[in-house]
Design a protein around this motif. Structure first.
Motif, PDB file in Angstrom:
ATOM      1  N   ASN A   1       0.845  -1.190   0.000  1.00  0.00           N
ATOM      2  CA  ASN A   1       0.000   0.000   0.000  1.00  0.00           C
ATOM      3  C   ASN A   1       0.885   1.246   0.000  1.00  0.00           C
TER       4      ASN A   1
ATOM      5  N   ASP B   1      -6.328   2.616  -0.327  1.00  0.00           N
ATOM      6  CA  ASP B   1      -7.657   2.146   0.065  1.00  0.00           C
ATOM      7  C   ASP B   1      -8.622   3.286   0.383  1.00  0.00           C
TER       8      ASP B   1
ATOM      9  N   GLY C   1      -7.258   1.078  -4.463  1.00  0.00           N
ATOM     10  CA  GLY C   1      -7.163  -0.135  -3.655  1.00  0.00           C
ATOM     11  C   GLY C   1      -5.738  -0.640  -3.528  1.00  0.00           C
TER      12      GLY C   1
ATOM     13  N   CYS D   1      -0.484   0.521  -7.090  1.00  0.00           N
ATOM     14  CA  CYS D   1      -1.691   1.233  -6.653  1.00  0.00           C
ATOM     15  C   CYS D   1      -1.337   2.690  -6.449  1.00  0.00           C
TER      16      CYS D   1
END
Length: 157
Positions: A84, A102, A108, A117
């Protein structure tokens, strides 16, 4: 008289439709001018702060001064792993805000079979607002996801 009322009412609706249609391309033109995404800071994703690099976290800005963080892993993420990116804002009314891939507007976290991402974009015109990007990689060894690597870009504008 009734025919005149219908005619005027139809003309009025057509005029409203023309206004609505002409407004859409103007908005699209504005979005099209926010181009030129440029990586302004990056850092390698290292486990235990040692090479090799497993990916890169980047702080990105476009020509409209929208900022976001991206993480790109060197290869597709395997089962029981994820990654992430986080965008951290310093200064302004939202100082301390942290957004991840997120968050609403992001695409996401990186999961099995994916490599990248990005976080939502944040517009910041004030020169007193700076950002940093953080990248984190996680693995689930059976007891839930644990962080196995992290790195941060320099704080910049």
């Amino acid at each position: 008289m009734k025919t005149l009322g219908i005619l005027l009412s139809t003309a009025g609706l057509a005029g409203v439709g023309a206004i609505a249609l002409s407004a859409a391309p103007a908005g699209a033109a504005t979005a099209a001018t926010c181009s030129g995404a440029t990586s302004i800071a990056s850092a390698p994703m290292l486990r235990d702060h040692k090479p090799p690099s497993w990916g890169t976290v980047r702080l990105v800005r476009d020509s409209c001064y929208q900022y976001w963080a991206e993480i790109t892993m060197a290869s597709k993420v395997v089962a029981n792993a994820k990654a992430n990116a986080f965008l951290v804002q310093y200064g302004g009314s939202n100082s301390g805000r942290v957004l991840s891939c997120d968050s609403s507007g992001g695409n996401g976290a990186v999961v099995q079979g994916q490599r990248t991402c990005r976080t939502p974009k944040v517009k910041a015109l004030s020169g007193s607002i700076t950002f940093a990007a953080i990248g984190r990689e996680y693995h689930n060894y059976g007891g839930g996801y644990e962080e196995i690597s992290e790195n941060v870009t320099r704080r910049t504008r």
